[in-house]
Design a protein around this motif. Structure first.
Motif, PDB file in Angstrom:
ATOM      1  N   TYR A  88       0.979  -1.215   0.138  1.00  0.00           N
ATOM      2  CA  TYR A  88      -0.044   0.063  -0.223  1.00  0.00           C
ATOM      3  C   TYR A  88       0.748   1.381  -0.020  1.00  0.00           C
ATOM      4  CZ  TYR A  88      -3.235   3.767   1.543  1.00  0.00           C
ATOM      5  OH  TYR A  88      -4.037   4.643   1.597  1.00  0.00           O
ATOM      6  N   TYR A  94      -6.439  -0.206  -6.040  1.00  0.00           N
ATOM      7  CA  TYR A  94      -7.998   0.191  -5.515  1.00  0.00           C
ATOM      8  C   TYR A  94      -8.962  -0.967  -5.389  1.00  0.00           C
ATOM      9  CZ  TYR A  94     -10.035   0.053 -10.293  1.00  0.00           C
ATOM     10  OH  TYR A  94     -10.709  -0.401 -11.658  1.00  0.00           O
ATOM     11  N   PHE A 104      -9.347  -0.220  -1.550  1.00  0.00           N
ATOM     12  CA  PHE A 104     -10.490   0.502  -1.529  1.00  0.00           C
ATOM     13  C   PHE A 104     -11.705  -0.015  -1.837  1.00  0.00           C
ATOM     14  CE2 PHE A 104      -6.741   3.214  -1.789  1.00  0.00           C
ATOM     15  CZ  PHE A 104      -7.025   4.193  -0.980  1.00  0.00           C
ATOM     16  N   ASP A 123     -13.365   0.752  -5.095  1.00  0.00           N
ATOM     17  CA  ASP A 123     -13.995   2.257  -5.573  1.00  0.00           C
ATOM     18  C   ASP A 123     -12.634   3.045  -6.181  1.00  0.00           C
ATOM     19  OD1 ASP A 123     -14.649   5.073  -5.481  1.00  0.00           O
ATOM     20  OD2 ASP A 123     -16.239   4.421  -3.822  1.00  0.00           O
ATOM     21  N   GLU A 124     -12.593   3.023  -7.215  1.00  0.00           N
ATOM     22  CA  GLU A 124     -11.410   4.007  -8.070  1.00  0.00           C
ATOM     23  C   GLU A 124     -11.374   5.222  -7.439  1.00  0.00           C
ATOM     24  OE1 GLU A 124      -9.994   4.915 -12.491  1.00  0.00           O
ATOM     25  OE2 GLU A 124     -11.529   3.399 -12.380  1.00  0.00           O
ATOM     26  N   ALA A 182      -9.598   5.846  -4.520  1.00  0.00           N
ATOM     27  CA  ALA A 182      -8.292   5.673  -4.372  1.00  0.00           C
ATOM     28  C   ALA A 182      -7.657   6.837  -5.087  1.00  0.00           C
ATOM     29  CB  ALA A 182      -7.994   4.446  -5.279  1.00  0.00           C
ATOM     30  N   ARG A 183      -8.183   7.431  -6.076  1.00  0.00           N
ATOM     31  CA  ARG A 183      -7.895   8.611  -6.615  1.00  0.00           C
ATOM     32  C   ARG A 183      -7.653   9.650  -5.575  1.00  0.00           C
ATOM     33  NH1 ARG A 183      -7.159   9.051 -12.409  1.00  0.00           N
ATOM     34  NH2 ARG A 183      -7.776   7.292 -13.486  1.00  0.00           N
TER      35      ARG A 183
END
Length: 343
Positions: free
Chosen positions: A39, A80, A84, A87-88, A91-92
């Motif tokens: 990560y 992601y 996450f 959920d992209e 992540a962004r």
């Protein structure tokens, strides 16, 4: 040492010790440590690419990852999905907000509320003091069916910008990712759309109207199908809150305010009027009751009756030619009784 590695008895002893060491608890701790490493290294590398290019360039990240030959840098999709929950957008958001630094420390003479941006798997950090619209909206919404995408100020005017800059704009990237769409209108697929009510919620002032117009320009030019199929809405927040005794009223225009005072209150009535400068001034409960609650809110669906005329108006008002815009204002300004003009 080479001779010892040929000793079968010694090798058997070593194998047994390794089995004793690799207990389920040890494996879990090792997995946790590796996850933290994967990560951290992936996030650091992606943030480095973001800083150098100005946007999250996944092609550049893949080149960097292959060049470094570091297997602990994961593919973005793996990253992601693993950290996450697929959920992209989150992540962004974490990549952009990673490793922020203190810019300045200023002593305050009065006490203020402070709200943090919530970025999963990263340290929260204070954005500033005071109540912000996305915090009020996040606290006031119904999490079961409402999602909030905070945009940091005004997006670029796509009518004056080339495609390359539009594709690299972080706010537009976030918006497209959150909706689950591609950047180009011909890629629209209703099955991939994550939300079927896309509500533009901005302050009821000149700046809010400008932000709303910029967003509508983007949707009209690059996601026309969203407009044509009725997915785009405009929220209608109140302009005033009127308090009289224990009762309060919300007014959505100057006309409503005048009618309320003249028709509902006696001539000697005592009342107070609060003019909302922006949505951020409202408490979460107020924002929910007036603007976000499906049972009490007012929404305007964006529709196009005359596509050719809409295309012309967007070009005149949002394009880079000044003369047609000046002519439009001089012609229609007096008729529309425009008093607030953002020059």
């Amino acid at each position: 040492a080479k001779e010892q590695w040929q000793d079968e008895e010694l090798l058997e002893w070593r194998r047994q010790k390794t089995k004793e060491q690799w207990t389920p608890e040890f494996r879990a701790k090792r997995r946790e440590a590796l996850d933290k490493t994967y990560y951290r290294k992936t996030l650091e590398a992606l943030h480095k690419v973001y800083q150098s290019s100005g946007f999250i360039d996944l092609e550049l990240y893949d080149i960097y990852r292959r060049r470094e030959k570091d297997k602990s840098m994961l593919k973005f999709e793996t990253f992601y999905n693993r950290y996450f929950e697929g959920d992209e957008f989150l992540a962004r958001d974490a990549i952009r907000n990673y490793n922020h630094r203190v810019v300045s420390i200023e002593p305050l003479t009065e006490r203020r509320d402070v709200y943090d941006i919530e970025v999963p798997n990263t340290h929260n950090f204070a954005l500033a003091s005071g109540v912000f619209i996305h915090n009020s909206a996040k606290q006031g919404r119904d999490r079961r069916f409402q999602a909030i995408l905070p945009l940091r100020g005004k997006i670029i005017n796509i009518e004056k910008t080339d495609d390359a800059k539009i594709y690299k704009n972080n706010e537009i990237q976030s918006m497209i990712t959150a909706l689950g769409l591609g950047i180009k209108g011909d890629e629209f697929d209703a099955a991939q759309l994550r939300y079927h009510k896309i509500i533009i919620m901005t302050d009821a002032d000149v700046d809010g109207a400008h932000i709303r117009t910029l967003l509508l320009t983007f949707f009209y030019r690059y996601q026309r199908a969203l407009v044509d199929q009725g997915y785009i809405y405009i929220a209608c927040p109140p302009l005033y809150k009127v308090e009289r005794g224990r009762n309060h009223y919300y007014c959505y225009s100057d006309r409503e305010l005048t009618q309320l005072v003249q028709n509902e209150f006696p001539g000697n009535a005592n009342y107070t009027i609060q003019r909302f400068k922006g949505l951020g001034e409202m408490m979460p409960v107020q924002l929910w009751d007036t603007t976000m609650n499906p049972d009490t809110r007012t929404l305007k669906r964006v529709e196009i009756e005359d596509a050719a005329e809409a295309d012309r108006i967007f070009t005149v008002l949002m394009g880079d030619r000044v003369a047609p815009r000046r002519e439009f204002i001089e012609t229609y300004g007096p008729k529309l009784k425009i008093t607030d003009l953002d020059i």
